[in-house]
Each structure stands twice: as C-alpha cells, then as structure tokens.
Design an enzyme around this catalytic site. Sequence first.
Site, mmCIF file in Angstrom:
data_model
loop_
_atom_site.group_PDB
_atom_site.id
_atom_site.type_symbol
_atom_site.label_atom_id
_atom_site.label_comp_id
_atom_site.label_asym_id
_atom_site.label_seq_id
_atom_site.Cartn_x
_atom_site.Cartn_y
_atom_site.Cartn_z
ATOM 1 N N ASN A 23 0.659 -1.133 -0.517
ATOM 2 C CA ASN A 23 -0.046 0.232 0.189
ATOM 3 C C ASN A 23 0.644 1.093 0.127
ATOM 4 O OD1 ASN A 23 -2.574 -1.502 -0.263
ATOM 5 N ND2 ASN A 23 -3.073 -1.309 1.697
ATOM 6 N N CYS A 116 -10.577 -4.960 -3.234
ATOM 7 C CA CYS A 116 -10.951 -5.857 -3.174
ATOM 8 C C CYS A 116 -12.470 -5.654 -2.798
ATOM 9 C CB CYS A 116 -10.766 -6.031 -1.906
ATOM 10 S SG CYS A 116 -8.614 -6.987 -2.143
HETATM 11 C C1 EPZ Z 1 -6.604 1.799 2.210
HETATM 12 O O1 EPZ Z 1 -7.946 1.352 0.615
HETATM 13 C C2 EPZ Z 1 -5.985 0.382 1.504
HETATM 14 N N1 EPZ Z 1 -5.248 0.099 0.048
HETATM 15 C C3 EPZ Z 1 -6.983 -0.639 1.942
HETATM 16 O O2 EPZ Z 1 -6.023 -2.021 1.424
HETATM 17 C C4 EPZ Z 1 -6.940 -0.237 3.141
HETATM 18 O O3 EPZ Z 1 -7.707 -1.641 4.279
HETATM 19 C C5 EPZ Z 1 -7.716 0.775 3.737
HETATM 20 O O4 EPZ Z 1 -6.704 2.039 3.135
HETATM 21 C C6 EPZ Z 1 -7.804 0.863 5.330
HETATM 22 O O5 EPZ Z 1 -6.722 0.423 6.250
HETATM 23 C C7 EPZ Z 1 -4.595 1.062 -0.355
HETATM 24 O O6 EPZ Z 1 -4.056 0.918 -0.037
HETATM 25 C C8 EPZ Z 1 -4.686 0.398 -1.995
HETATM 26 P P1 EPZ Z 1 -9.346 3.977 3.101
HETATM 27 P P2 EPZ Z 1 -8.428 2.466 1.452
HETATM 28 O O7 EPZ Z 1 -10.062 5.371 1.991
HETATM 29 O O8 EPZ Z 1 -7.892 3.318 0.304
HETATM 30 C C9 EPZ Z 1 -14.693 5.012 3.590
HETATM 31 C C10 EPZ Z 1 -5.599 -3.890 1.533
HETATM 32 O O9 EPZ Z 1 -6.476 -5.843 2.166
HETATM 33 N N2 EPZ Z 1 -14.308 6.445 2.382
HETATM 34 O O10 EPZ Z 1 -8.722 3.912 4.592
HETATM 35 O O11 EPZ Z 1 -10.218 2.204 0.104
HETATM 36 C C11 EPZ Z 1 -14.560 3.681 3.659
HETATM 37 O O12 EPZ Z 1 -15.591 3.146 2.316
HETATM 38 C C12 EPZ Z 1 -6.410 -3.356 1.034
HETATM 39 O O13 EPZ Z 1 -4.558 -3.779 1.353
HETATM 40 C C13 EPZ Z 1 -15.446 7.639 2.339
HETATM 41 O O14 EPZ Z 1 -16.714 7.114 3.102
HETATM 42 O O15 EPZ Z 1 -9.208 2.453 2.273
HETATM 43 C C14 EPZ Z 1 -13.591 2.461 4.489
HETATM 44 O O16 EPZ Z 1 -15.067 2.577 4.751
HETATM 45 C C15 EPZ Z 1 -8.049 -3.449 0.732
HETATM 46 N N3 EPZ Z 1 -14.947 7.867 1.326
HETATM 47 C C16 EPZ Z 1 -13.256 4.002 5.217
HETATM 48 O O17 EPZ Z 1 -13.482 5.674 4.375
HETATM 49 C C17 EPZ Z 1 -14.132 8.302 0.794
HETATM 50 O O18 EPZ Z 1 -14.546 9.065 0.025
HETATM 51 C C18 EPZ Z 1 -11.861 3.848 4.902
HETATM 52 O O19 EPZ Z 1 -11.517 4.125 3.667
HETATM 53 C C19 EPZ Z 1 -13.411 7.475 0.957
HETATM 54 C C20 EPZ Z 1 -13.517 6.221 2.167
#
Ligand code: EPZ
Length: 417
Positions: A23, A116
Amino acid sequence: MKKFVINGGKRLQGRVEINGAKNAAVAILPGVLMSSGVCVLENVPDIADVNSYIKILEHLGCQVQRDGKTLTIDPTQVHRTDARTEEVRSMRGSYYLIGALLGRFGQATVDLQGGCPIGERPIDQHIKGFESLGATVAIEDGATISSAEHLKGAHVFFDVVTVGATINVMLAATMADGQTILENAAREPHVVDLANFLNTMGADIKGAGTDVIRINGVRELKGCTYSVIPDQIEASTYMLAAAGCGGEVEIANVIPKHLESISAKLIEMGAQIEEFDDSIVVRSDKRLKACNVKTLPYPGFPTDVQQPMTAVMTIAQGKSTVNESIYENRFMHLDELNKMGALAVFSDRIATIIGVPSLQGAKVRATDLRAGAALVIAGLMAQGTTEVYDIEHIDRGYPHIEEKFKALGADIIRVEE
Ligand code: EPZ
C-alpha cells in the site's frame, strides 16, 4: 486455474524476510509521475499490483527498469494523462493517478477502480479534496475526469478517516500554489512513507503521521532514490501464521512499532513476542486463548489483518468477537472457514467465533486478498489437505507466499490446472 494445495498441521520454524509495503508502493509509484527526474525505488515488492502499476506508468510514457527489488523509473517523457487500461481497473490503488496527474499536469482521466469487494468504498472525500483545491471533477463513461487551471492550497477537513483520500489529496496539493491543510487525516505508515518520498523529491510536507498534515506547494520535484517501508500487513500475516500453527518464527525486516496492535493481541492470546530493532520473534507452543478485536484506523487494529486474525481465532480456546468498523462486507471468508469446521457467524459488522480444537482440510475459495491470506493460514493450521482456489487475489499482495511458508517448514505447493 491456479490453486494452493496445503497439507496442514506442521509447526513453523525459521526466519521470513518481509517485503516492501504494497500500500506504500502503490502510492509512491504514481508519485514518481510528479518528478522532473529519474527516481530509483528500492525494496519494491514483487506482486501483481506493482506489476500492473509498472504497465500503467509505461502506458503514460515512463521508462521503467527492474532489477530485483529495485525499480528505476524515468518519467521525463510522460506524454499522456489518460489512464484507461485493464490494469487501472484491476486495483484500488490506481486512483492515486488522479492526484498525481492532476497535481503535475492539471488534468487526469482515470478509469474507475477495482480492488477487493469488501464494501461500498466511495471516493467522495477524494473528490471533495480535489474540488477544494480548485479542480473540477466528474465521473463519466466509467472514468474520473478531473482538471484545473491552477490548483490552489486549501483547508480540507475529511468527514471520515480515509487513507485513500489523504494520500490522493496530498499528491495533488504537493505542487499546488500555497498551503494546504488536511485535517482528520489518516495516520497509517504508508501515508508517512509517501510524505517522506515526496519530501525527498523536494516537497514541503509536515505532520504526516498525525491527523493534521500541512503541505506547502512547490514548483518542482526532482528525481531521488528512496526505499519503500516494510509491509506491516504481510508481517502481521506471518506473525499470525506462526502463532496459529505453533513454533518459532523470526519475522525480519519489519518496523516493530507498526505491528504493536498485532503484538498486543497475540500476547493477550498467549503467544510470546520478542521485539528487536528490525525484527520480531513469535513463539507459540500451546493452544491460544480467544480475544476480541475492533478494527480501527492506525494505530488501531488494521482492517487488513482482521481476516487473517479470524483464521487464528477459529482454533483459539473460547469465544472471540470481531467488530469490523471500517468495511461493511469483510466477512465473506467466514463461510469458507466454516467449510473447514470453524464455528463462525456474523451479523452486520460483528462476527462471533467459537474456537474448535482443530480445523479440517477442505476446498475453499479466496474471495479477496486478505480473505485468501486467512485461508492459507487456516490450511496451514488444519489437519489434512486444503485446496485454496482463486489465488490470484493473494498474488496481488503477497510476494512468493508459498515459497516463504515452505522455507518455514510448511507443506504448500502452487498448482496450475
Ligand atoms: C486503503 O484502502 C487500503 N488500500 C486498504 O487495503 C485498507 O483496507 C484501507 O486503506 C484501510 O486501511 C490501499 O492502500 C490501496 P480508506 P482505501 O479510504 O484507501 C470510507 C488491502 O487489503 N471512505 O481508508 O480504499 C471507506 O468506505 C486493502 O491491502 C469514504 O466514505 O480505504 C471506508 O469505510 C483493502 N469516502 C473508510 O472510509 C471516501 O472518499 C476507510 O477507507 C473514502 C473512504
């Protein structure tokens, strides 16, 4: 069709070297597009998502050379800002192309992302950040289309703690005019790693690792040499496998601080953890005890380790519970674990797992990356033979996983049918 065939029940013994963080790599690779010179990236993991990113960078005009874990990337001939390829659609981290291309060239057209299937995963906070910096953003024809005459620093308060939006808006703001302040920012180690990389290229970013990040925009970023941090999720997966299977494993090339939430839980469950400067030794010689976990943004227990943790909970003595507070659909792997004799149920975001004395081998399917890691751990712990299908999910994030487990004494092979 590829699968892992695992004959379980072996203790794990030895040393495993952890690779660079997936990541972090998928955030740093698009960051290279902002450089006016050649970047040398070290400790880059050999995983499918990185290979996809290399193809995307080449498509945009970069020259990329690979020598083991080192990538040399020349972005000086980048000639396009549209990224509409299969590789872009195959992973989540490709959305960082928006921040990087918008920040450097003032425009980006990037196909909507895959990744995912663990929840809804909106990008409203990314869009809010880009718009605050003065960009116009539209989602049309399966792509995010963004442009700006001049990005201008702004004050952005994220409604939720989001790794993705923190990284994406940080990328865009790095070359904007004036100061950007990101509040309620994510504090994950890969956010800090990207900020360190951008600062090494000449950016002016302060506060990464806290919930307020201040970015003073700069005119130019120069090429640099940078080493990607170790992967805390890969390390956690091997820690859990060692604890679940029993034995003694040295997890090398890690930053123990990044693993504290995992170490604390494993100690609570009865494993022994010894920390060194850049390694951790996990010892386990008796049945683990059940525990309760709630996933939280860093430094809390990571959602990405929740699935591997549930595999270990299936054989821990007593009742474990998991509260998945980040994603609403990250328990699909529990049905697969139940095929192996686990007693796991879930409703909404809460899972309850009653530990059984042992799992039995079965045919199971990886529904996503970390679900796949959970099933590999379950197969290693189980009696008899487990076949894990759909392992391309696992290849997205775990370099040479079967070779690493084999070196620890496991009986696991990759089979291509
Ligand atoms: C990153 O995903 C990682 N992916 C994920 O890893 C990881 O699970 C996640 O962060 C949490 O640590 C990468 O780095 C490529 P978020 P990301 O934005 O960026 C909500 C793995 O297994 N949200 O921190 O998509 C969202 O729905 C993967 O390696 C909004 O509501 O996660 C979630 O509930 C899977 N609006 C929460 O925030 C937005 O615009 C956290 O999402 C963005 C996110």
